[in-house]
Design a protein around this motif. Sequence first.
Motif, PDB file in Angstrom:
ATOM      1  N   ASP A  66     109.611   8.313  21.380  1.00  0.00           N
ATOM      2  CA  ASP A  66     108.783   9.307  22.068  1.00  0.00           C
ATOM      3  C   ASP A  66     108.464   8.921  23.515  1.00  0.00           C
ATOM      4  N   ARG A  67     109.188   7.947  24.054  1.00  0.00           N
ATOM      5  CA  ARG A  67     108.975   7.524  25.435  1.00  0.00           C
ATOM      6  C   ARG A  67     110.233   6.830  25.933  1.00  0.00           C
ATOM      7  N   LEU A  68     110.349   6.771  27.255  1.00  0.00           N
ATOM      8  CA  LEU A  68     111.511   6.134  27.868  1.00  0.00           C
ATOM      9  C   LEU A  68     111.020   5.131  28.893  1.00  0.00           C
ATOM     10  N   ASP A  69     111.201   3.844  28.591  1.00  0.00           N
ATOM     11  CA  ASP A  69     110.812   2.746  29.467  1.00  0.00           C
ATOM     12  C   ASP A  69     112.090   2.080  29.956  1.00  0.00           C
ATOM     13  N   LEU A  70     112.287   2.064  31.280  1.00  0.00           N
ATOM     14  CA  LEU A  70     113.496   1.452  31.831  1.00  0.00           C
ATOM     15  C   LEU A  70     113.135   0.410  32.890  1.00  0.00           C
ATOM     16  N   ALA A  71     113.871  -0.686  32.883  1.00  0.00           N
ATOM     17  CA  ALA A  71     113.722  -1.718  33.911  1.00  0.00           C
ATOM     18  C   ALA A  71     114.371  -1.223  35.198  1.00  0.00           C
ATOM     19  N   VAL A  72     113.749  -1.540  36.327  1.00  0.00           N
ATOM     20  CA  VAL A  72     114.313  -1.259  37.646  1.00  0.00           C
ATOM     21  C   VAL A  72     114.946  -2.558  38.137  1.00  0.00           C
ATOM     22  N   VAL A  73     116.261  -2.532  38.316  1.00  0.00           N
ATOM     23  CA  VAL A  73     117.000  -3.721  38.733  1.00  0.00           C
ATOM     24  C   VAL A  73     117.536  -3.497  40.142  1.00  0.00           C
ATOM     25  N   ALA A  79     118.105  -8.759  40.219  1.00  0.00           N
ATOM     26  CA  ALA A  79     116.789  -9.080  39.655  1.00  0.00           C
ATOM     27  C   ALA A  79     116.057  -7.822  39.196  1.00  0.00           C
ATOM     28  N   CYS A  80     115.364  -7.951  38.086  1.00  0.00           N
ATOM     29  CA  CYS A  80     114.450  -6.899  37.631  1.00  0.00           C
ATOM     30  C   CYS A  80     113.225  -6.943  38.543  1.00  0.00           C
ATOM     31  N   VAL A  81     112.865  -5.799  39.143  1.00  0.00           N
ATOM     32  CA  VAL A  81     111.735  -5.754  40.078  1.00  0.00           C
ATOM     33  C   VAL A  81     110.616  -4.824  39.608  1.00  0.00           C
ATOM     34  N   GLY A  82     110.800  -4.177  38.460  1.00  0.00           N
ATOM     35  CA  GLY A  82     109.763  -3.281  37.980  1.00  0.00           C
ATOM     36  C   GLY A  82     110.242  -2.418  36.835  1.00  0.00           C
ATOM     37  N   GLU A  83     109.494  -1.352  36.597  1.00  0.00           N
ATOM     38  CA  GLU A  83     109.817  -0.435  35.512  1.00  0.00           C
ATOM     39  C   GLU A  83     109.458   0.987  35.910  1.00  0.00           C
ATOM     40  N   VAL A  84     110.132   1.939  35.268  1.00  0.00           N
ATOM     41  CA  VAL A  84     109.775   3.355  35.351  1.00  0.00           C
ATOM     42  C   VAL A  84     109.660   3.858  33.920  1.00  0.00           C
TER      43      VAL A  84
END
Length: 190
Positions: A66-73, A79-84
């Motif tokens: 029920d949700r979509l969490d993605l890493a921002v690379v 490098a992973c710098v965050g998430e959306v």
Amino acid sequence: MPTDFATKPVLTGERVLLRPLTADDAATFQAILADPEVIRLTGSPQREFDLDRLRDWYGSRGAQPDRLDLAVVDRESGACVGEVVLNEWDPGNRAANFRTLIGAAGQGRGLGTEAVRLIVGYGFERLDLHRISLEVFAFNPRARRVYEKIGFVAEGTLRQVLRDGDGWVDATVMSILAPEWARHRGHPEG
């Protein structure tokens, strides 16, 4: 077209890659969440984040239907710098909330703007959402400008919604609708 958020895609832009989050991302987010400025801008509680709890949290994101969490690379550094995140999914109204967290290593280079465009586009074009909304605090004009650049429209103000030291801060409610996205694809200014 997917009918829920169970599919966790990889989305590739010029500067960023969005990919499913994993338990291995926990240390990155522990460092991001230790930054007092990030905590303030997101309205998160000031506290230490236990690495094991973060591993459990980020490791479980892929199983959430029920949700979509993605890493921002950052594609340049890898490098992973965050998430959306698209969350608070309302299937009956084809609506979702949006939130993001970008650490200092990902700021000031357009990575966040591209990441927001990618996930919002996915929300409208692949998940068939009609509305994506968010709240942004008054002391975060940089984030508000990113949202406006993508086509989010201010709808109203939540007055004194967050305690900030001895004062109170307003939040602006913003949204973007599918017909707006269809017209400009995240580039309303041209």
